[in-house]
Enzyme design. Structure first.
Site, PDB file in Angstrom:
ATOM      1  NE  ARG A   7      42.161  34.655  35.607  1.00 48.77           N
ATOM      2  CZ  ARG A   7      42.295  35.209  34.399  1.00 48.77           C
ATOM      3  NH1 ARG A   7      41.894  34.559  33.313  1.00 48.77           N
ATOM      4  NH2 ARG A   7      42.868  36.367  34.262  1.00 48.77           N
ATOM      5  CB  SER A  32      43.436  37.813  41.539  1.00 46.49           C
ATOM      6  OG  SER A  32      44.234  38.592  40.686  1.00 46.49           O
ATOM      7  CD  GLU A  73      42.247  33.837  39.892  1.00 53.95           C
ATOM      8  OE1 GLU A  73      41.795  34.976  39.642  1.00 53.95           O
ATOM      9  OE2 GLU A  73      43.407  33.485  39.638  1.00 53.95           O
TER      10      GLU A  73
END
Ligand SMILES: Cc1cc2nc3c(=O)[nH]c(=O)nc-3n(C[C@H](O)[C@H](O)[C@H](O)COP(=O)(O)OP(=O)(O)OC[C@H]3O[C@@H](n4cnc5c(N)ncnc54)[C@H](O)[C@@H]3O)c2cc1C
Length: 355
Positions: free
Chosen positions: A161, A243, A347
């Protein structure tokens, strides 16, 4: 240009007004808008699908530029097929295009909301795949140099990520504005090897085997919908950023102290990746957890709560503010630290607000 609420541009549906709002429908419009904002010394927030952003209730005082350029071009790539896509093009349409045209490599990334230009920013991934597996290059506008700059895959410094594009973004304002993304795909109807056990099981194959790319896409969309991970206006569990926390990567010794049933995945020399969802659940925050303090009349869990389908998404049940979303996030993060001594990291990008 018109007055615009960020809550209407983001999938969590929170965030106050933009100081100035511009929509760019072409690459040239995007570059012109960025140059004008930079020349004026104005703050610049880039938004595309708004599916990875939480913006403060006070809004964003500078220029908000929505990238809405579209277009997909197929060209030859020396034995492979290259797909060059405009940054604003909806990502799932690109996956559908590839699968529909007998091109494999993207199918496991079906159903991820948002734009194509954002996919390299956080190296979007799911079901054992991420865009770094197929990405050839990214063409950007470099705001610092005032010029077009192209990055190869290797130059993007991809991680979990993460990429150089994300690392050079501050408060939603990137140094490099993505203009187009090029993917290297294989001609054929068979998928890339399916790495993810749950997906392989659903397809009736062993992990590492291939299936028809169209079948992989179908199963991924089905699995994701069951978890509220495909946008659906009728399902409040999808009013989220997906998420909210990344899976923590920790030294092996930290994982050794966890209960035996903790899911643990290798993550390089001396490191392992843990499941944020498992940590959250085991810290006492079950599906649907909300805070009485943020309660509206609608749900016991409050205006903001964890998804009712899994513990990793923080959702707007209706009428939530950014403060409500962040209050749930803070409670969960503090609880996991208290129970396991492991710090969770968000995130989505938090714009003019913080955990
Ligand atoms: C229901 C749901 C499920 C999700 N599932 C997944 C998943 O499985 N895997 C995953 O990785 N993510 C997932 N996400 C997160 C999100 O969809 C991805 O991060 C997506 O790539 C964000 O795209 P966007 O266009 O909405 O970006 P935005 O939210 O608009 O922007 C995100 C960031 O990218 C920057 N950005 C956007 N466009 C550009 C551009 N052209 N140039 C430079 N910077 C840019 C923005 O400035 C911002 O910093 C999910 C989100 C939701 C709501």
């Amino acid at each position: 240009m018109s007055l615009q609420l960020l809550s209407s541009l983001t999938t969590t549906a929170v965030g106050g007004p933009a100081g100035r709002y511009i929509e760019a429908r072409t690459e040239a419009e995007a570059v012109a808008a960025v140059r004008a904002a930079d020349a004026a010394g104005d703050g610049l927030l880039i938004v595309a699908g708004g599916s990875n952003l939480v913006v403060a209730d006070a809004g964003y005082p500078g220029t908000v530029l929505r990238i809405a350029s579209t277009g997909i071009r197929e060209h030859d790539g020396n034995g492979a097929v290259l797909l060059t896509v405009q940054a604003g093009h909806p990502w799932d349409e690109v996956v559908a295009h590839a699968v529909g045209h007998g091109l494999s490599g993207l199918e496991a990334l079906s159903g991820i909301p948002g734009s194509t230009g954002a996919t390299p920013v956080q190296n979007v991934g799911a079901y054992g795949a991420d865009v770094s597996h197929t990405l050839e290059s990214v063409r950007t506008w470099d705001r610092a140099e005032g010029t077009v700059k192209t990055f190869t895959n290797a130059e993007l410094g991809f991680g979990y990520r993460d990429s150089i594009l994300k690392r050079s973004t501050t408060n939603g304002s990137p140094r490099y504005v993505v203009l187009t993304v090029t993917f290297r795909l294989q001609a054929g109807t068979l998928s890339a090897p399916v790495a993810y056990a749950e997906l392989a099981r659903a397809l009736g194959i062993a992990p590492g085997e291939r299936a028809e790319a169209a079948a992989v896409r179908r199963e991924v969309l089905r699995l994701r919908a069951g978890k509220g991970m495909v946008l659906d206006p009728a399902d409040r569990d999808t009013f989220s950023t997906g998420s909210f926390f990344t899976n923590p990567v920790v030294p092996t010794a930290v994982a050794a102290a966890l209960p035996d049933d903790a899911p643990i995945y290798p993550a390089g020399e001396g490191l392992v990746k843990l499941s944020a969802a498992w940590l959250i659940d085991r810290s006492g925050f079950g599906k649907g957890f909300g805070l009485p303090g943020s309660a509206g009349e609608r749900l016991a869990g409050g205006r903001a709560s964890l998804s009712t389908k899994h513990t990793l998404a923080i959702t707007n049940r209706g009428g939530a503010t950014a403060a409500d979303i962040l209050a749930v996030a803070r409670a969960v993060r503090a609880g996991v630290t208290e129970r396991f001594g492991i710090e969770l990291h968000n995130e989505p990008l938090l714009i003019d607000c913080a955990l």
